[in-house]
Design a protein around this motif. Structure first.
Motif, PDB file in Angstrom:
ATOM      1  N   GLN A 269       0.829  -1.207   0.000  1.00  0.00           N
ATOM      2  CA  GLN A 269       0.000   0.000   0.000  1.00  0.00           C
ATOM      3  C   GLN A 269       0.865   1.259   0.000  1.00  0.00           C
ATOM      4  O   GLN A 269       0.613   2.193  -0.759  1.00  0.00           O
ATOM      5  N   ARG A 270       1.888   1.286   0.831  1.00  0.00           N
ATOM      6  CA  ARG A 270       2.741   2.479   0.910  1.00  0.00           C
ATOM      7  C   ARG A 270       3.498   2.711  -0.390  1.00  0.00           C
ATOM      8  O   ARG A 270       3.721   3.859  -0.804  1.00  0.00           O
ATOM      9  N   ALA A 271       3.892   1.614  -1.066  1.00  0.00           N
ATOM     10  CA  ALA A 271       4.628   1.733  -2.323  1.00  0.00           C
ATOM     11  C   ALA A 271       3.713   2.019  -3.505  1.00  0.00           C
ATOM     12  O   ALA A 271       4.177   2.429  -4.567  1.00  0.00           O
ATOM     13  N   GLY A 272       2.405   1.794  -3.339  1.00  0.00           N
ATOM     14  CA  GLY A 272       1.474   2.012  -4.432  1.00  0.00           C
ATOM     15  C   GLY A 272       1.546   0.932  -5.488  1.00  0.00           C
ATOM     16  O   GLY A 272       1.398   1.209  -6.683  1.00  0.00           O
ATOM     17  N   VAL A 273       1.774  -0.334  -5.060  1.00  0.00           N
ATOM     18  CA  VAL A 273       1.846  -1.445  -6.006  1.00  0.00           C
ATOM     19  C   VAL A 273       0.763  -2.466  -5.674  1.00  0.00           C
ATOM     20  O   VAL A 273       0.340  -2.590  -4.526  1.00  0.00           O
ATOM     21  N   LYS A 274       0.322  -3.196  -6.695  1.00  0.00           N
ATOM     22  CA  LYS A 274      -0.630  -4.280  -6.471  1.00  0.00           C
ATOM     23  C   LYS A 274       0.056  -5.404  -5.713  1.00  0.00           C
ATOM     24  O   LYS A 274       1.203  -5.745  -5.990  1.00  0.00           O
ATOM     25  N   GLY A 275      -0.674  -6.014  -4.773  1.00  0.00           N
ATOM     26  CA  GLY A 275      -0.100  -7.121  -4.024  1.00  0.00           C
ATOM     27  C   GLY A 275      -1.150  -8.137  -3.640  1.00  0.00           C
ATOM     28  O   GLY A 275      -2.319  -7.794  -3.434  1.00  0.00           O
ATOM     29  N   ALA A 276      -0.728  -9.400  -3.569  1.00  0.00           N
ATOM     30  CA  ALA A 276      -1.629 -10.477  -3.148  1.00  0.00           C
ATOM     31  C   ALA A 276      -0.845 -11.485  -2.330  1.00  0.00           C
ATOM     32  O   ALA A 276       0.346 -11.718  -2.577  1.00  0.00           O
ATOM     33  N   VAL A 277      -1.522 -12.085  -1.350  1.00  0.00           N
ATOM     34  CA  VAL A 277      -0.930 -13.123  -0.509  1.00  0.00           C
ATOM     35  C   VAL A 277      -1.699 -14.416  -0.745  1.00  0.00           C
ATOM     36  O   VAL A 277      -2.924 -14.450  -0.592  1.00  0.00           O
ATOM     37  N   VAL A 278      -0.964 -15.468  -1.143  1.00  0.00           N
ATOM     38  CA  VAL A 278      -1.561 -16.784  -1.378  1.00  0.00           C
ATOM     39  C   VAL A 278      -0.788 -17.797  -0.543  1.00  0.00           C
ATOM     40  O   VAL A 278       0.401 -18.021  -0.773  1.00  0.00           O
ATOM     41  N   CYS A 279      -1.448 -18.388   0.430  1.00  0.00           N
ATOM     42  CA  CYS A 279      -0.785 -19.344   1.322  1.00  0.00           C
ATOM     43  C   CYS A 279      -1.546 -20.672   1.341  1.00  0.00           C
ATOM     44  O   CYS A 279      -2.777 -20.695   1.281  1.00  0.00           O
ATOM     45  N   VAL A 280      -0.790 -21.744   1.458  1.00  0.00           N
ATOM     46  CA  VAL A 280      -1.391 -23.055   1.674  1.00  0.00           C
ATOM     47  C   VAL A 280      -1.415 -23.325   3.174  1.00  0.00           C
ATOM     48  O   VAL A 280      -0.538 -22.874   3.921  1.00  0.00           O
ATOM     49  N   THR A 281      -2.431 -24.025   3.634  1.00  0.00           N
ATOM     50  CA  THR A 281      -2.518 -24.372   5.053  1.00  0.00           C
ATOM     51  C   THR A 281      -1.934 -25.765   5.263  1.00  0.00           C
ATOM     52  O   THR A 281      -2.246 -26.704   4.524  1.00  0.00           O
ATOM     53  N   LEU A 282      -1.073 -25.899   6.266  1.00  0.00           N
ATOM     54  CA  LEU A 282      -0.416 -27.172   6.545  1.00  0.00           C
ATOM     55  C   LEU A 282      -1.103 -27.978   7.640  1.00  0.00           C
ATOM     56  O   LEU A 282      -0.746 -29.131   7.873  1.00  0.00           O
ATOM     57  N   LEU A 283      -2.050 -27.358   8.327  1.00  0.00           N
ATOM     58  CA  LEU A 283      -2.818 -28.029   9.373  1.00  0.00           C
ATOM     59  C   LEU A 283      -4.020 -27.176   9.713  1.00  0.00           C
ATOM     60  O   LEU A 283      -4.100 -26.011   9.301  1.00  0.00           O
ATOM     61  N   ASP A 284      -4.952 -27.755  10.449  1.00  0.00           N
ATOM     62  CA  ASP A 284      -6.088 -27.017  10.979  1.00  0.00           C
ATOM     63  C   ASP A 284      -5.813 -26.767  12.459  1.00  0.00           C
ATOM     64  O   ASP A 284      -5.808 -27.690  13.269  1.00  0.00           O
ATOM     65  N   ARG A 285      -5.586 -25.518  12.836  1.00  0.00           N
ATOM     66  CA  ARG A 285      -5.216 -25.191  14.205  1.00  0.00           C
ATOM     67  C   ARG A 285      -6.331 -25.487  15.203  1.00  0.00           C
ATOM     68  O   ARG A 285      -6.058 -25.579  16.403  1.00  0.00           O
ATOM     69  N   LEU A 286      -7.545 -25.658  14.734  1.00  0.00           N
ATOM     70  CA  LEU A 286      -8.612 -26.040  15.649  1.00  0.00           C
ATOM     71  C   LEU A 286      -8.504 -27.505  16.053  1.00  0.00           C
ATOM     72  O   LEU A 286      -9.169 -27.948  16.995  1.00  0.00           O
ATOM     73  N   LYS A 287      -7.618 -28.250  15.376  1.00  0.00           N
ATOM     74  CA  LYS A 287      -7.453 -29.669  15.665  1.00  0.00           C
ATOM     75  C   LYS A 287      -6.069 -30.024  16.204  1.00  0.00           C
ATOM     76  O   LYS A 287      -5.838 -31.179  16.575  1.00  0.00           O
ATOM     77  N   GLY A 288      -5.147 -29.071  16.240  1.00  0.00           N
ATOM     78  CA  GLY A 288      -3.820 -29.381  16.756  1.00  0.00           C
ATOM     79  C   GLY A 288      -2.816 -28.289  16.472  1.00  0.00           C
ATOM     80  O   GLY A 288      -3.112 -27.309  15.789  1.00  0.00           O
ATOM     81  N   ASP A 289      -1.604 -28.479  17.007  1.00  0.00           N
ATOM     82  CA  ASP A 289      -0.560 -27.469  16.898  1.00  0.00           C
ATOM     83  C   ASP A 289       0.599 -27.873  15.991  1.00  0.00           C
ATOM     84  O   ASP A 289       1.320 -27.013  15.493  1.00  0.00           O
ATOM     85  N   GLN A 290       0.817 -29.149  15.788  1.00  0.00           N
ATOM     86  CA  GLN A 290       2.009 -29.601  15.082  1.00  0.00           C
ATOM     87  C   GLN A 290       1.690 -30.092  13.678  1.00  0.00           C
ATOM     88  O   GLN A 290       0.659 -30.722  13.439  1.00  0.00           O
ATOM     89  N   VAL A 291       2.605 -29.783  12.765  1.00  0.00           N
ATOM     90  CA  VAL A 291       2.492 -30.257  11.383  1.00  0.00           C
ATOM     91  C   VAL A 291       2.961 -31.704  11.345  1.00  0.00           C
ATOM     92  O   VAL A 291       4.130 -32.001  11.603  1.00  0.00           O
ATOM     93  N   SER A 292       2.065 -32.616  11.017  1.00  0.00           N
ATOM     94  CA  SER A 292       2.395 -34.038  11.094  1.00  0.00           C
ATOM     95  C   SER A 292       2.238 -34.770   9.771  1.00  0.00           C
ATOM     96  O   SER A 292       2.484 -35.982   9.709  1.00  0.00           O
ATOM     97  N   SER A 293       1.850 -34.077   8.720  1.00  0.00           N
ATOM     98  CA  SER A 293       1.681 -34.736   7.423  1.00  0.00           C
ATOM     99  C   SER A 293       3.034 -35.167   6.876  1.00  0.00           C
ATOM    100  O   SER A 293       4.060 -34.519   7.143  1.00  0.00           O
ATOM    101  N   PRO A 294       3.088 -36.256   6.087  1.00  0.00           N
ATOM    102  CA  PRO A 294       4.354 -36.732   5.510  1.00  0.00           C
ATOM    103  C   PRO A 294       5.021 -35.675   4.636  1.00  0.00           C
ATOM    104  O   PRO A 294       4.347 -34.816   4.043  1.00  0.00           O
ATOM    105  N   HIS A 295       6.337 -35.753   4.534  1.00  0.00           N
ATOM    106  CA  HIS A 295       7.114 -34.747   3.816  1.00  0.00           C
ATOM    107  C   HIS A 295       6.674 -34.624   2.363  1.00  0.00           C
ATOM    108  O   HIS A 295       6.568 -33.508   1.829  1.00  0.00           O
TER     109      HIS A 295
END
Length: 322
Positions: A269-295
């Motif tokens: 915003q300060r630079a006046g450029v278009k920006g987007a954030v796209v993230c994948v979720t590695l776990l559901d925090r409502l079900k736990g704290d640790q990432v346990s899926s296989p590599h």
């Protein structure tokens, strides 16, 4: 909050209105004068030591991610997707190799850059990238952050396109201590760009097989207590406190938690450029704290933001060889 220690957000909103720059990217810093030395120390470049215009003037997209290896993989993926050929005997080059802080690869009109973990690391890089683009005479540049995150109430492996970044208090601004005062910089993202990405994710075959959400992202300054985890070295709250907090922010519209979106959004915003954030979720925090899926599963999930952003870039370049 004491007026002498902070600037009210309404004043900062007036100072930082989102105005998309047209034409060549201009710095919003009057102290960096044309023709003076400007050393971009953390990416080992400079406007006097390098011909930045020749090297980077054609850049139209800047893609940021935390991991050096992941951004190298993304650069290789872009070479294939954009059908860009590298001269015989040569390969991808880390242009920032003179520093051990970040990696920076150029694939045609795209930069693939690592930003490390957390707001401080991203902040340093963002300043220098904007100055680089300015010195190179770039125009109409779009920024993306591709990352991993903890999801809230959605399946692991889902994509979240951030519609609004908020801090750990659910406030839509980044607070910075500047000259002994707390200055609040609003953290808005380009809504049209987010909608375009969502439409691609929902209609293109290569983006199928997982869910994509448009939602709020909470950005924290800490991976453990700041994200209400129970598995850090320190914890001064109970499991029921954690769950009450996570359910509350989920009801507020938060769909994922990470550590960079607030800075990314406020700086775009300060630079006046278009920006987007796209993230994948590695776990559901409502079900736990640790990432346990296989590599191997995690590796596949981490490529999902890359596929979506690469598709957007390819379509906006017309699918032509660069």
């Amino acid at each position: 909050m004491d007026e002498e220690k902070s600037i009210p957000i309404k004043i900062q909103e007036q100072m930082n209105q989102y105005v998309l720059q047209q034409g060549k990217l201009q710095l919003r810093n009057p102290h960096i004068k044309q023709g003076h030395d400007d050393i971009l120390y953390h990416i080992a470049l400079g406007n006097k030591t390098h011909d930045l215009e020749r090297m980077f003037q054609d850049v139209k997209f800047v893609c940021l991610g935390g991991s050096p290896n992941r951004m190298h993989q993304f650069a290789e993926y872009l070479m294939s997707e954009l059908d860009i050929e590298v001269p015989a005997g040569l390969g991808l080059t880390n242009i920032a190799c003179g520093s051990d802080r970040y990696v920076l690869y150029k694939v045609g009109p795209v930069l693939s850059v690592s930003h490390g973990m957390g707001i401080p690391s991203l902040s340093i890089l963002f300043h220098e990238l904007v100055k680089l683009l300015h010195h190179a005479g770039c125009s109409d540049v779009t920024f993306f952050r591709l990352g991993t995150s903890g999801g809230l109430g959605i399946e692991p492996g889902s994509l979240v396109i951030t519609e609004e970044a908020v801090n750990g208090l659910l406030q839509p601004y980044m607070e910075v201590a500047t000259l002994g005062k707390l200055v609040q910089h609003p953290s808005r993202l380009d809504s049209e760009l987010a909608q375009q990405l969502l439409a691609l994710a929902q209609t293109e075959p290569q983006c199928q097989g997982h869910s994509t959400y448009l939602g709020k992202t909470m950005c924290t300054l800490d991976f453990y207590e700041g994200q209400a985890r129970l598995d850090g070295a320190f914890c001064d709250y109970q499991p029921e406190d954690k769950m009450a907090f996570l359910k509350r922010i989920h009801n507020h519209g938060i769909r994922n938690i990470e550590m960079e979106s607030l800075c990314f959004a406020s700086y775009c915003q300060r630079a006046g450029v278009k920006g987007a954030v796209v993230c994948v979720t590695l776990l559901d925090r409502l079900k736990g704290d640790q990432v346990s899926s296989p590599h191997n599963i995690l590796e596949d999930w981490q490529r999902r933001p890359q596929r979506l952003v690469a598709l957007y870039i390819k379509q906006h370049l017309g699918g032509k060889k660069q």
